[in-house]
Design an enzyme around this catalytic site. Structure first.
Site, mmCIF file in Angstrom:
data_model
loop_
_atom_site.group_PDB
_atom_site.id
_atom_site.type_symbol
_atom_site.label_atom_id
_atom_site.label_comp_id
_atom_site.label_asym_id
_atom_site.label_seq_id
_atom_site.Cartn_x
_atom_site.Cartn_y
_atom_site.Cartn_z
ATOM 1 C CG HIS A 282 70.152 32.915 38.909
ATOM 2 N ND1 HIS A 282 71.159 32.475 39.887
ATOM 3 C CD2 HIS A 282 69.667 33.963 38.941
ATOM 4 C CE1 HIS A 282 71.119 33.440 40.773
ATOM 5 N NE2 HIS A 282 70.220 34.454 40.218
HETATM 6 O O1 RIB Z 1 66.961 32.000 42.064
HETATM 7 C C1 RIB Z 1 67.196 32.243 40.795
HETATM 8 C C2 RIB Z 1 66.163 31.399 39.990
HETATM 9 O O2 RIB Z 1 64.761 31.959 40.471
HETATM 10 C C3 RIB Z 1 66.026 31.798 38.533
HETATM 11 O O3 RIB Z 1 65.680 30.652 37.801
HETATM 12 C C4 RIB Z 1 65.123 32.958 38.296
HETATM 13 O O4 RIB Z 1 64.408 32.887 36.854
HETATM 14 C C5 RIB Z 1 64.104 32.486 39.366
HETATM 15 O O5 RIB Z 1 63.300 31.679 38.862
#
Ligand code: RIB
Ligand code: CA
Length: 312
Positions: free
Chosen positions: A242
């Site tokens: 992500h």
């Molecule tokens: O949903 C994914 C996000 O939530 C990413 O930033 C992960 O690190 C958590 O913070």
């Protein structure tokens, strides 16, 4: 001239990879500050994990500030079920010797934005938007001075990953997210719609181990641990990476595609709390306040990540 950025983060293994990517690109990105927030794990750990990353990158001069230890309104929820109890499970890193910079992250964000030329600072939130929302509430005058906010959060065509409707970063602090999406600053969003296409396939993951460096081994260990949750839940070929999508976008925007749309955050209904409602087909007259990313050149993304991290 390197682009000035502030990384707001809740490391978390994917945050860690994003921080390393930014610190590995000093000619392109000047990291003015790293501001830690409670999210994946409590603030007491996201601060330590941020310090571990500046040290692992050999960049201990980059200041790390402690921010908010709980959301603006709702109780904190964390994600040790994904990231492990330390938030960086999978890598055996020494306790940091670097100290936190003095002062609160929210105040430092305001100070930096107000003391630099308008339009010169980009905020890069990688976790719940509590620090950013609090800064906007305390000093709304920062919004028009921002070059851009490029954040990881939300989901629409992919739904949610924390509730059926909401992605973690937005769900943890929907009130803060609402302030960010309404603030008027240029906003680019890396939602699950695009990060679920940045899957760490075994061939990608192996390249970190093959770097043959302490950093490569640490990144391989962290990401191999982190991906297991999504692989098991979604049956994906690999875990979605992500947060590095935010930094990769700053370095290579050509790797991504998206659309300028209206995005609104649900803050009333418990059923859909934290949902990012995207007017993808322009059905309302609501302002098109965000560029919502939906496509990525995943091979190009991983090539960039491995190439840059191998320079550290
Ligand atoms: O949903 C994914 C996000 O939530 C990413 O930033 C992960 O690190 C958590 O913070
Ligand atoms: Ca994060």
């Amino acid at each position: 001239m390197a682009r000035k950025i502030i990384i707001d983060t809740d490391p978390g293994q994917d945050d860690a990879a994003a921080i390393l990517l930014a610190l590995a690109a000093p000619d392109d990105l000047e990291v003015l500050a790293i501001t830690a927030v409670a999210g994946n794990v409590p603030l007491s750990l996201t601060t330590v994990n941020s310090l571990k990353m500046v040290e692992l990158a050999g960049r201990p001069e980059v200041p790390v500030y402690a921010g908010c230890d709980r959301p603006m309104v709702r109780p904190l929820i964390t994600a040790e079920y994904v990231h492990g109890k330390t938030g960086l499970d999978g890598a055996d890193l020494p306790d940091p010797v670097t100290s936190l910079a003095p002062g609160h992250a929210v105040d430092r964000i305001i100070e930096l934005v107000m003391s630099h030329e308008p339009g010169s600072i980009t905020l890069c939130p990688l976790g719940p938007l509590t620090n950013i929302g609090t800064a906007l509430a305390k000093a709304p005058e920062i919004a028009p001075r921002l070059a851009e906010i490029v954040l990881m959060g939300g989901g629409f065509f992919e739904g949610g990953n924390t509730t059926p409707a909401a992605e973690f970063n937005i769900y943890v602090d929907p009130q803060a997210a609402d302030l960010v999406f309404r603030c008027g600053a240029p906003l680019t969003v890396m939602p699950l719609d695009v990060t679920h296409r940045a899957l760490m396939l075994p061939r990608h993951l192996d390249r970190f181990a093959q770097m043959g460096t302490r950093l490569g081994t640490a990144v391989h260990g962290m990401l191999a641990f982190y991906e297991r949750y999504d692989v098991e839940k979604y049956g994906m070929e690999g875990g979605p990476l992500h947060d590095p999508c935010v930094i990769a976008y700053l370095l290579r925007p050509d790797l991504f595609g998206g659309r300028q749309v209206n995005v609104a955050v649900e803050v009333e209904s418990e059923l859909t709390m934290g949902m990012t409602v995207v007017d993808w087909w322009g059905m309302t007259s609501r302002p098109r306040n965000a560029r919502w990313m939906g496509s990525i050149d995943a091979d190009g993304f991983f090539d960039l990540l491995v190439d840059r991290l191998s320079r550290l």
